[in-house]
Design a protein around this motif. Sequence first.
Motif, PDB file in Angstrom:
ATOM      1  N   GLU B  44      38.535  44.589  37.829  1.00  0.00           N
ATOM      2  CA  GLU B  44      38.181  43.359  38.553  1.00  0.00           C
ATOM      3  C   GLU B  44      37.113  42.559  37.807  1.00  0.00           C
ATOM      4  N   ALA B  45      36.239  43.289  37.108  1.00  0.00           N
ATOM      5  CA  ALA B  45      35.174  42.607  36.361  1.00  0.00           C
ATOM      6  C   ALA B  45      35.745  41.734  35.243  1.00  0.00           C
ATOM      7  N   VAL B  46      36.970  42.040  34.794  1.00  0.00           N
ATOM      8  CA  VAL B  46      37.578  41.211  33.752  1.00  0.00           C
ATOM      9  C   VAL B  46      38.731  40.387  34.309  1.00  0.00           C
ATOM     10  N   HIS B  47      38.654  40.086  35.622  1.00  0.00           N
ATOM     11  CA  HIS B  47      39.594  39.138  36.191  1.00  0.00           C
ATOM     12  C   HIS B  47      40.959  39.748  36.510  1.00  0.00           C
ATOM     13  N   GLY B  48      41.047  41.083  36.518  1.00  0.00           N
ATOM     14  CA  GLY B  48      42.301  41.732  36.911  1.00  0.00           C
ATOM     15  C   GLY B  48      42.283  41.998  38.407  1.00  0.00           C
ATOM     16  N   GLU B  49      43.460  42.212  38.973  1.00  0.00           N
ATOM     17  CA  GLU B  49      43.515  42.501  40.412  1.00  0.00           C
ATOM     18  C   GLU B  49      44.114  43.886  40.601  1.00  0.00           C
ATOM     19  N   HIS B 198      46.906  32.981  25.364  1.00  0.00           N
ATOM     20  CA  HIS B 198      48.207  33.210  24.729  1.00  0.00           C
ATOM     21  C   HIS B 198      49.099  34.113  25.569  1.00  0.00           C
ATOM     22  N   GLY B 199      48.499  35.067  26.230  1.00  0.00           N
ATOM     23  CA  GLY B 199      49.250  36.000  27.063  1.00  0.00           C
ATOM     24  C   GLY B 199      49.105  35.610  28.516  1.00  0.00           C
ATOM     25  N   PRO B 200      49.327  36.592  29.424  1.00  0.00           N
ATOM     26  CA  PRO B 200      49.272  36.306  30.862  1.00  0.00           C
ATOM     27  C   PRO B 200      47.919  35.757  31.302  1.00  0.00           C
ATOM     28  N   LYS B 201      47.994  34.845  32.246  1.00  0.00           N
ATOM     29  CA  LYS B 201      46.775  34.310  32.847  1.00  0.00           C
ATOM     30  C   LYS B 201      46.300  35.244  33.957  1.00  0.00           C
ATOM     31  N   GLU B 202      47.256  36.048  34.437  1.00  0.00           N
ATOM     32  CA  GLU B 202      46.947  36.891  35.581  1.00  0.00           C
ATOM     33  C   GLU B 202      47.515  38.301  35.360  1.00  0.00           C
ATOM     34  N   LEU B 203      46.723  39.306  35.720  1.00  0.00           N
ATOM     35  CA  LEU B 203      47.194  40.693  35.649  1.00  0.00           C
ATOM     36  C   LEU B 203      46.963  41.353  37.010  1.00  0.00           C
ATOM     37  N   VAL B 204      48.044  41.854  37.593  1.00  0.00           N
ATOM     38  CA  VAL B 204      47.921  42.555  38.881  1.00  0.00           C
ATOM     39  C   VAL B 204      48.406  43.985  38.684  1.00  0.00           C
ATOM     40  N   VAL B 205      47.600  44.931  39.120  1.00  0.00           N
ATOM     41  CA  VAL B 205      47.995  46.334  39.011  1.00  0.00           C
ATOM     42  C   VAL B 205      48.282  46.877  40.408  1.00  0.00           C
ATOM     43  N   LEU B 206      49.499  47.384  40.590  1.00  0.00           N
ATOM     44  CA  LEU B 206      49.849  48.055  41.847  1.00  0.00           C
ATOM     45  C   LEU B 206      49.647  49.548  41.628  1.00  0.00           C
ATOM     46  N   VAL B 207      48.682  50.110  42.310  1.00  0.00           N
ATOM     47  CA  VAL B 207      48.412  51.539  42.139  1.00  0.00           C
ATOM     48  C   VAL B 207      49.159  52.319  43.219  1.00  0.00           C
ATOM     49  N   LEU B 208      50.084  53.170  42.758  1.00  0.00           N
ATOM     50  CA  LEU B 208      50.864  54.002  43.692  1.00  0.00           C
ATOM     51  C   LEU B 208      50.023  55.220  44.027  1.00  0.00           C
ATOM     52  N   THR B 209      49.403  55.176  45.171  1.00  0.00           N
ATOM     53  CA  THR B 209      48.416  56.205  45.479  1.00  0.00           C
ATOM     54  C   THR B 209      49.038  57.539  45.875  1.00  0.00           C
ATOM     55  N   ASP B 210      50.342  57.552  46.141  1.00  0.00           N
ATOM     56  CA  ASP B 210      50.972  58.819  46.522  1.00  0.00           C
ATOM     57  C   ASP B 210      51.654  59.495  45.327  1.00  0.00           C
ATOM     58  N   LEU B 211      51.564  58.908  44.170  1.00  0.00           N
ATOM     59  CA  LEU B 211      52.257  59.497  43.009  1.00  0.00           C
ATOM     60  C   LEU B 211      51.259  59.887  41.927  1.00  0.00           C
TER      61      LEU B 211
END
Lengths: 473, 211, 247
Positions: B44-49, B198-211
């Motif tokens: 989050e500190a580097v603008h990721g979600e 140059h690359g994505p403006k946005e990065l979203v990480v979906l964390v699968l907490t059961d795996l």
Amino acid sequence: MGDFTARAPKALNDPTLRRNFRRAMDGLMAKRALQFQDRDAWDALRARGAAAKARVVARLPELLEQLEARLTANGIRVHWAETTAQANAIVLDILRQAGARTVIKGKSMVSEEMELNHHLEAHGIAAIESDLGEYIIQLAGEAPSHIVMPCIHKNKAEIAALFAENIEGLGYTEDVDELTAAARRALRGRFAEADAGISGVNFAVAETGTLVLVENEGNGRLSTTLPPLHIAVMGIEKLAERLDDLPALLALLPRSATGQPITTYVNMISHPRRDGERDGPKAVHVVLLDSGRSRVHADPELRDTLRCIRCGACMNHCPVYSRVGGHTYKFVYPGPIGKILTPQLEGLDCAGDQPHASTLCNACVEVCPVRIPIADILVRLRAESIDPSGSAAVKGAGSMRKSLESLTWKGWALMHSVPLLHRLGTWALSRLGNLIPAAALPPLSTWMRVRSRPVFAPKTLHELAREKGYGNE
Amino acid sequence: MSEARANILARLRAARRGAVPDRPDWTPPAYGPDRLARFRAMLEAVHGEVIEVTSATWTERLRTLLAERGVTTAMAAPDLGLDAAWAGRGPEVVAYDRPVEAMKDRLVHDIQAGITRARAGIAETGTLVLWPDAAEPRLLSLLPPLHVALLRLGTLADNLSALMAEQNWAAGLPTNLLLISGPSKTADIEQTLAYGVHGPKELVVLVLTDL
Amino acid sequence: MPADRPRTVYFFGTCVIDLFYPGAGLAGMELLKRQGVRVVFPPEQSCCGQPARNSGYFDEARAVALRQMRAFPEDWPIVVPSGSCAGMMKTHYPDLFDGRPQHDQARAFAARVFELTDFLVNVLDVRLDDRGPPLAVTWHGSCHSMREMGVVDQPKALLRQLANVTLVENPREKECCGFGGTFSVRQPEISAAMVADKVAALEETRTARVVSGDCGCLMNITGAMARSGSPMGGQHIAEFLLERIDG
């Protein structure tokens, strides 16, 4: 020879430049400091990183052969160049054989050393810089002024004007997001149509034959993935022995450089595109450039220079660099690392004044993540520059020797090692020193341009100590 | 040019050998039960979600987050099963199933989101580890303006050292291995951060907490 | 570091203090004497040799260094009122004689070298009784005292012991003043820019005096202050401390 000294005033008298650098360096120093607040953790990490690079320097010939063997086994072609001219010829030859007309470039200091863009353009191949900072200075027709942040000498207004003039359909704007988006649009097409990508290398891992590139923008990934051909150029010292040397080196490099815990991208390339894979270049070449490095390696003390991982922390913390900026150094590598590397690569006869352009304040030594003894090497190069013996290690050694200066130091040494002469000399100075006209002593008149004249005390400490009974009894 | 090789190696070999220092101990940090919290804070500190999901909820959460961003064309590997899960309610899903030469235009101009799996995560730096392959090629995480990555919580390591050792990377690396920590960014203009250069403006990480 | 309080110490006066600031040298010796330590000033001493070493004249530096090593024969601590000269003796004497017969002698000598404020704080554990009027000062640490001798907090600890003295820290305290020995005349424009910035930073503290442990820096800084008409002046810490405890 006096080039650096002669160029310095121009930068010093440019208030915009001074402000741009001061602001940038202050920010970078503050951000780095935040990353290394835990002193013990920093010491341990730095010791590990320094050892990793010291091992590379110590085992360089074996590791280069190992790297070559692994890269080759991985399907990456390896080329060796003794000079930048050879390296340029190799790159041109690869491009011609592939029929390439346009090249997109990621950031690479070695390609700056080679002046690769000029060489390619002279042979009808267009090379476009894609790192935003490099793109900006390419538009401006300038050279990088910092090894990590090439356009750090420019402010927003200067860049806005440059973009308005050069990017079609863009008016004058100082909005950084708009400027960045304009560069993205301008460069996207260039990436898509490029016949080849050229990049540098941050670490080439000998154990696995892997090229490691770090960056924030993604242009490095694009340059090494989208075009059908990738050529990486690197100095022969930019190795890591093993993959498990990377964690410490990667923890040191971006934190020292920009105060980031890690760069947005760490791009590890081990093969060209394999059967069934959808993207990536079909051919990958590595050009290993010597260009004076093996000579630096020949000397057991000077070879520590080759540990450098090009983080730029030394220049960010340098009170000289932050005042004169990168262009004053003229050569590719500015700041403290440049002051020790350039004279070794180019020769003391053409960059011999650079080792003297330091107060030896050790600010660079304190922050160097791989413990390069920069101040000691500066002093060693000063000695080499006046060493008359023909066996000296550095190109151009002895070229700065002046007989009057040598004689003065001989006299100085005599006065300070023979107590009677010292007593007579200091007695005379304390009685007569203040009477010498400043004009008769050029260093004194230089000193007095901005400072008052130092005043000799009527009696020396030696005399006063004797009077007060502090002498040997 | 083998002459250059011979000359360079000969010069290096002629030098006086120096001592080869040992590698001193260095232990990168570990986070125990705070691993996910560290990962999240760093990213989050580097603008990721970072969004926590489960194997039951992730497709729906992905659908809504794409809808919120107005994504009409996404790219993902067919075996993720998005078409089936969304049953026509989500954006068009395009597969990266031909060589880049045939896909370049779409990739560069049309695709609004790239969806990939992460092989692992690194808590210390808030980093995703990607091993691109034929199903999820290298440019999938780079060209579209939005990158969504699926990360199984069980693969989250404390630090890079631990992960490399655990997965024995030295035994065999993929064509391209990527460490990704946030969206594409630059600070080249007056040290002012701008995203998506140059690359994505946005990065979203979906964390699968059961795996 | 000696566990016991030494009864006798050597004092190395430095060449700059010898000729330009003898008062600082006398004050340094007086401070030590008041701690009940016998102070010996060997008259055969001259200069640490740093000017020659830093200019690349290693043979000349070694000749002068050998003379110093001979001038301090007893196994007593050598106290130096300059972090820069102390750094030369402690760090670079062993390097200068690396691979030479005098290497062990140089190392043994280096081990006995102490910077004055470090010695006062860490070896003698001094307690200062301030008798002076209220005064605000700022501190300038030399690069070599900080980065070669590890002397950062010791002098400030001494200043903070003075009840009526307020220590106002200045911005960019760790940045070089631009002296650098021959640098000041080899790169006069850069040196001038650095000392101008240093003076401006010191003036920001709105104190009347900068106190320092190195007379090279002081000559540069106070020289620039005087030339630019600055209201500030400077003083070596030994003189300042002595002035305060004498009231």
